[in-house]
Write a protein that holds these residues in place. Structure first.
Motif, PDB file in Angstrom:
ATOM      1  N   ARG A   1       0.832  -1.206   0.000  1.00 47.46           N
ATOM      2  CA  ARG A   1       0.000   0.000   0.000  1.00 47.46           C
ATOM      3  C   ARG A   1       0.864   1.253   0.000  1.00 47.46           C
ATOM      4  O   ARG A   1       0.655   2.185  -0.769  1.00 47.46           O
ATOM      5  CB  ARG A   1      -0.897  -0.027   1.252  1.00 47.46           C
ATOM      6  N   GLU A   2       1.860   1.267   0.863  1.00 45.91           N
ATOM      7  CA  GLU A   2       2.716   2.444   1.015  1.00 45.91           C
ATOM      8  C   GLU A   2       3.617   2.665  -0.199  1.00 45.91           C
ATOM      9  O   GLU A   2       3.834   3.798  -0.626  1.00 45.91           O
ATOM     10  CB  GLU A   2       3.576   2.329   2.285  1.00 45.91           C
TER      11      GLU A   2
ATOM     12  N   LYS B   1       2.921   1.884  -3.233  1.00 42.29           N
ATOM     13  CA  LYS B   1       2.050   2.418  -4.275  1.00 42.29           C
ATOM     14  C   LYS B   1       1.721   3.883  -4.000  1.00 42.29           C
ATOM     15  O   LYS B   1       1.781   4.731  -4.892  1.00 42.29           O
ATOM     16  CB  LYS B   1       0.759   1.573  -4.353  1.00 42.29           C
ATOM     17  N   ARG B   2       1.417   4.174  -2.738  1.00 45.47           N
ATOM     18  CA  ARG B   2       1.059   5.540  -2.366  1.00 45.47           C
ATOM     19  C   ARG B   2       2.221   6.497  -2.620  1.00 45.47           C
ATOM     20  O   ARG B   2       2.051   7.552  -3.219  1.00 45.47           O
ATOM     21  CB  ARG B   2       0.627   5.600  -0.894  1.00 45.47           C
TER      22      ARG B   2
ATOM     23  N   ASP C   1       2.708   7.024  -6.334  1.00 44.32           N
ATOM     24  CA  ASP C   1       1.661   7.867  -6.922  1.00 44.32           C
ATOM     25  C   ASP C   1       1.805   9.320  -6.483  1.00 44.32           C
ATOM     26  O   ASP C   1       1.602  10.236  -7.272  1.00 44.32           O
ATOM     27  CB  ASP C   1       0.265   7.337  -6.535  1.00 44.32           C
ATOM     28  N   ASP C   2       2.160   9.555  -5.215  1.00 44.01           N
ATOM     29  CA  ASP C   2       2.248  10.928  -4.707  1.00 44.01           C
ATOM     30  C   ASP C   2       3.542  11.616  -5.125  1.00 44.01           C
ATOM     31  O   ASP C   2       3.536  12.798  -5.468  1.00 44.01           O
ATOM     32  CB  ASP C   2       2.184  10.935  -3.157  1.00 44.01           C
TER      33      ASP C   2
END
Lengths: 135, 272
Positions: free
Chosen positions: A86-87, A89-90, A93-94
């Motif tokens: 999750r992290e 990917k986050r 993306d950010d």
């Protein structure tokens, strides 16, 4: 009552010196260099001689740990890996793929290192791949 | 008697001894080499073997420290017997709780270790062969003092301070080793400043060292340690008339009064 030697390979660097783990009553208590090993030929460096030291160390992790509200708590593998995925990917993306870096390891196999750099380059999209020995 | 017959006969003898002891410490085939193993009643002995290498007395010391009330058979070569005797003199081994089975090394094994006494005094298996001539000692001493000094300076300059020589030596049993004290051997310096590491260890082992050669064989830097230790052992013999490992009843070379407080330092340690 048990005393035996178990053939193994030193975990400390990429050379992979052959050694025997000295086992007394189920505990690894020392190492002895394997004289027949084609790479190490009966020699060990100081790390190899002390390679049994961490096996039963109290500080070794037994479960994944996740920091929750500043405190490390035990977690399951699923929970830990879900968090990592999750992290990653986050952050990608950010902040973009180059906000992430991946460290491979001399102690891992070539195959494991290959998969990690494939994750870095093909999945995340960064060339920030390096190696533990460069630390 | 060829090697295979020797090993078969040895296994049979160990099997016969087993009911009288709590276990037998002998070499076992591990991979393509051999290492010490504690065989116990009922164990399969088919991989029990003989080999020129492996510091067996270290294993005996460890096992006895863990199980001081048990009795063990031990298959000993010449080097093992002599090392056990010197360890016993320093309270590290209890010879009374050991039953030794003596095995001779063959000529090839003796050659590999440059051994001048390849059999124990109590010999049960194998034939005693002649020791390897030690001419290389006199050949070395024939060099000038300056040549010899340069030789050792160069040899010790290759040292990586892996402590392999110290770790593998069955006679190095001190819980606190002087070679790890910054006062005597500068910490963080590789190679260690000449000649402290090597000559301190040499001085600490004279009278105990029987020149088995394990230190040199494990040195990753090919330092000719056996040459040094054989020269010193010969000096001990000629100067003091003391032969390490020869007589369990002979007081050790560096005999001194031990106070009760110091006995703690001499108690068998688990490791080190």
């Amino acid at each position: 009552m048990e005393y035996r030697h178990v053939p193994s390979v030193c975990t400390y660097c990429g050379v992979g010196c052959g050694l025997f783990l000295e086992v007394l009553d189920g505990q690894a208590v020392g190492t002895y260099p394997d004289p027949s090993h084609p790479v190490s030929e009966g020699h060990l460096c100081i790390k190899g001689w002390n390679a049994a030291g961490f096996v039963h160390h109290a500080g070794r992790l037994k479960t994944p740990l996740i920091r929750k509200e500043g405190v490390l708590v035990e977690a399951s593998w699923d929970e830990a890996l879900d968090l990592v995925a999750r992290e990653l990917k986050r952050i990608r993306d950010d902040a973009g793929p180059d906000a992430l870096a991946f460290l491979c390891s001399a102690k891992a196999t070539n195959e494991a290192n290959y998969v990690l750099q494939k994750l870095a380059r093909a999945v995340i999209g960064t060339n920030n791949v390096d190696h533990c020995a460069r630390l | 008697m060829d090697q295979e017959s020797l090993v078969q006969a040895l296994r049979k003898a160990v099997q016969e001894l087993m009911p009288q002891v709590d276990g037998v410490i002998a070499l076992r085939r591990v991979g393509d080499a051999a290492a010490a193993h504690l065989y116990q009643p009922g164990d399969d002995l088919s991989d029990l073997t003989v080999a020129a290498q492996f510091p067996l007395p270290t294993s005996v010391r460890l096992i006895q420290a863990r199980y001081p009330d048990k009795t063990f058979g031990v298959v000993v070569r010449g080097c093992d017997e002599r090392q056990l005797i010197e360890l016993a003199k320093r309270q590290q081994i209890n010879l009374e709780r050991l039953r030794l089975i003596g095995v001779a090394c063959n000529a090839e094994q003796a050659q590999g270790c440059k051994c001048d006494l390849p059999f124990p005094s109590k010999l049960d298996f194998g034939e005693a062969v002649d020791g390897v001539p030690q001419d290389f000692l006199d050949e070395f001493l024939a060099k000038s003092r300056q040549e010899r000094l340069e030789f050792w300076k160069h040899a010790f300059s290759k040292c990586l301070k892996c402590y392999g020589c110290r770790n593998i030596c069955p006679e190095c049993f001190c819980k606190q080793c002087v070679l790890e004290e910054g006062l005597w051997v500068k910490t963080g310096a590789v190679p260690p400043p000449f000649p402290m590491f090597h000559l301190i260890r040499a001085m600490h082992t004279i009278g105990k060292c029987i020149a088995c050669g394990e230190c040199e064989r494990t040195c990753p830097a090919d330092i000719p340690l056996t040459l040094l230790y054989k020269l010193l052992r010969r000096d001990v013999e000629s100067v003091f008339g003391y032969h390490a490992g020869a007589d369990p009843n002979e007081a050790p070379l560096m005999d001194s009064t031990i106070f009760l407080a110091d006995m703690e330092l001499l108690r068998p340690s688990q490791k080190g």
